[in-house]
Design an enzyme around this catalytic site. Structure first.
Site, PDB file in Angstrom:
ATOM      1  N   MET A  30       0.841  -1.200   0.000  1.00 17.95           N
ATOM      2  CA  MET A  30       0.000   0.000   0.000  1.00 17.95           C
ATOM      3  C   MET A  30       0.880   1.254   0.000  1.00 17.95           C
ATOM      4  SD  MET A  30      -3.415  -0.947   2.030  1.00 17.95           S
ATOM      5  CE  MET A  30      -2.816  -0.789   3.690  1.00 17.95           C
ATOM      6  N   ALA A  32       4.022   3.981   0.957  1.00 20.00           N
ATOM      7  CA  ALA A  32       4.742   4.502   2.136  1.00 20.00           C
ATOM      8  C   ALA A  32       5.812   3.475   2.497  1.00 20.00           C
ATOM      9  CB  ALA A  32       3.802   4.774   3.310  1.00 20.00           C
ATOM     10  N   HIS A  37       9.482  -3.455   3.238  1.00 19.47           N
ATOM     11  CA  HIS A  37       8.966  -3.709   1.880  1.00 19.47           C
ATOM     12  C   HIS A  37      10.117  -4.059   0.928  1.00 19.47           C
ATOM     13  CE1 HIS A  37       5.732  -0.766   3.310  1.00 19.47           C
ATOM     14  NE2 HIS A  37       5.030  -1.829   2.968  1.00 19.47           N
ATOM     15  N   LYS A 149       5.149  -9.925   9.228  1.00 14.78           N
ATOM     16  CA  LYS A 149       4.654  -8.817  10.052  1.00 14.78           C
ATOM     17  C   LYS A 149       3.123  -8.878  10.128  1.00 14.78           C
ATOM     18  CE  LYS A 149       4.190  -4.379  11.445  1.00 14.78           C
ATOM     19  NZ  LYS A 149       2.871  -4.089  10.966  1.00 14.78           N
ATOM     20  N   ASP A 150       2.494  -9.205   8.993  1.00 13.41           N
ATOM     21  CA  ASP A 150       1.032  -9.363   8.939  1.00 13.41           C
ATOM     22  C   ASP A 150       0.758 -10.861   8.818  1.00 13.41           C
ATOM     23  OD1 ASP A 150       0.161  -6.393   8.520  1.00 13.41           O
ATOM     24  OD2 ASP A 150       1.843  -6.721   7.174  1.00 13.41           O
ATOM     25  N   ARG A 187       2.824   2.869   9.146  1.00 13.25           N
ATOM     26  CA  ARG A 187       2.103   3.671  10.137  1.00 13.25           C
ATOM     27  C   ARG A 187       3.033   4.316  11.161  1.00 13.25           C
ATOM     28  NH1 ARG A 187      -3.550   2.115  10.139  1.00 13.25           N
ATOM     29  NH2 ARG A 187      -3.835   0.446   8.651  1.00 13.25           N
TER      30      ARG A 187
HETATM   31  P1  AMP Z   1       1.616  -2.962   3.434  1.00 12.33           P
HETATM   32  O1  AMP Z   1       2.128  -1.917   2.507  1.00 12.33           O
HETATM   33  O2  AMP Z   1       1.640  -2.560   4.875  1.00 12.33           O
HETATM   34  O3  AMP Z   1       0.299  -3.531   2.978  1.00 12.33           O
HETATM   35  O4  AMP Z   1       2.660  -4.162   3.352  1.00 12.33           O
HETATM   36  C1  AMP Z   1       2.997  -4.756   2.138  1.00 12.33           C
HETATM   37  C2  AMP Z   1       3.774  -6.020   2.416  1.00 12.33           C
HETATM   38  O5  AMP Z   1       4.961  -5.713   3.140  1.00 12.33           O
HETATM   39  C3  AMP Z   1       2.972  -7.007   3.287  1.00 12.33           C
HETATM   40  O6  AMP Z   1       3.193  -8.324   2.813  1.00 12.33           O
HETATM   41  C4  AMP Z   1       3.572  -6.792   4.654  1.00 12.33           C
HETATM   42  O7  AMP Z   1       3.451  -7.905   5.507  1.00 12.33           O
HETATM   43  C5  AMP Z   1       5.021  -6.526   4.296  1.00 12.33           C
HETATM   44  N1  AMP Z   1       5.689  -5.814   5.397  1.00 12.33           N
HETATM   45  C6  AMP Z   1       5.237  -4.716   6.070  1.00 12.33           C
HETATM   46  N2  AMP Z   1       6.082  -4.386   7.056  1.00 12.33           N
HETATM   47  C7  AMP Z   1       7.097  -5.291   7.024  1.00 12.33           C
HETATM   48  C8  AMP Z   1       8.272  -5.491   7.816  1.00 12.33           C
HETATM   49  N3  AMP Z   1       8.585  -4.696   8.826  1.00 12.33           N
HETATM   50  N4  AMP Z   1       9.084  -6.529   7.487  1.00 12.33           N
HETATM   51  C9  AMP Z   1       8.781  -7.363   6.455  1.00 12.33           C
HETATM   52  N5  AMP Z   1       7.683  -7.226   5.677  1.00 12.33           N
HETATM   53  C10 AMP Z   1       6.845  -6.210   5.960  1.00 12.33           C
END
Ligand code: AMP
Length: 282
Positions: A30, A32, A37, A149-150, A187
């Site tokens: 998403m 940011a 990432h 993380k998720d 966040r």
């Molecule tokens: P998001 O942009 O938050 O939807 O995350 C995109 C992808 O990056 C998802 O698969 C998350 O689990 C992964 N992600 C987010 N934060 C981390 C982190 N600190 N370490 C590893 N992967 C992450």
């Protein structure tokens, strides 16, 4: 890095690559972006794949309109970061491009989606699965990378792929942390210096829970963790849970001879920012 905003243009490009025998590694985000990432992009590159990153803030997975409105959007900086790790392709579609018609997909992930994030963010996983399914349909990756993380999201995406019989291999990647242990998250931008300091209790509690799990009954461990997390009045705890890593169902007693691993999960709010984290503890 090639950048595409439309499904047609992206498809044209990926189709050519497929014909030349390249395999595709997909990293949905998403935006940011942070090093967490980027670690997923690096994994896809290490696996010799064409790395395709998407940036799409998916409205259907937000149950709180303010959360959607305030979600950080930093496209220019994201592009620079993606270029710094030689990401091959960026797809950043509009909402219209992803959802040309109103979406009504309904997935049933059973008990995987009734606990933790599913209990606290009603409709979240249906919205997440809807967009991931749509993105899989567009990108048609061979591999897709998701962060631990998720962890609940990762588990549900694996289930989605099974349910839809998609020929995609889902790779779970380790959580990247800041120096003090705070899990990297888009966040975190919203945290004040004091809140960032307060947030350290999350990973500290997880590391300590891992240590205590060996010797302490689960109920006692949960009581300790909840007290530890709530001693700061600035923290509003949503849950601390100890669960089976496969089924995500809460463990009632310490069972150490089971096949699957055990993880501890935390969700809480510091001020207006909601943070989640989890760790394998056994
Ligand atoms: P998001 O942009 O938050 O939807 O995350 C995109 C992808 O990056 C998802 O698969 C998350 O689990 C992964 N992600 C987010 N934060 C981390 C982190 N600190 N370490 C590893 N992967 C992450």
């Amino acid at each position: 890095m090639l950048k595409f905003e439309t499904v047609i243009d992206l498809n044209d490009h990926l189709e050519k690559l497929r014909k030349e025998g390249f395999k595709i590694g997909f990293i949905p985000t998403m935006g940011a972006l942070h090093k967490g990432h980027l670690s997923l992009i690096n994994r896809a590159k290490e696996d010799n794949l064409i790395s395709v990153c998407s940036i799409f803030v998916n409205p259907t997975q937000f149950n709180n309109p303010d959360d959607l409105k305030n979600y950080p959007r930093t496209l220019e900086a994201d592009i620079k970061l993606l270029e710094s790790v030689n990401c091959d392709v960026l797809f950043f579609p509009s909402v219209q491009e992803i959802y040309p018609h109103p979406v009504k997909t309904y997935f049933n992930f059973g008990r995987l989606e009734t606990v933790m994030e599913g209990a606290f963010r009603k409709g979240h996983f249906n919205g997440m699965a809807t967009v991931v399914n749509r993105l899989f349909e567009i990108v048609k990756p061979d591999f897709a990378y998701f962060g631990e993380k998720d962890f609940q999201q990762l588990t549900i995406v694996k289930m989605l792929v099974k349910m839809q019989a998609l020929p995609i291999k889902i790779i779970g990647c380790e959580t990247l942390r800041e120096e003090g242990g705070l899990a990297m998250s888009s966040r975190n931008i919203h945290l004040s210096p004091q809140e960032r300091e307060d947030a350290l209790i999350i990973s500290q509690t997880l590391f300590k829970a891992k240590e205590l799990f060996k010797a302490m009954p689960i109920e006692e461990l949960k009581d300790w963790a909840i007290k530890n997390l709530t001693k700061n009045p600035a923290i509003e705890l949503e849950y601390f849970e100890i669960a089976d890593a496969d089924t995500l169902q809460p463990l009632i007693i310490n069972i150490r001879n089971q096949e699957s691993n055990i993880r501890a999960f935390i969700a809480l709010k510091i001020g207006k920012t909601r943070l989640i984290d989890n760790m394998e503890i056994f």
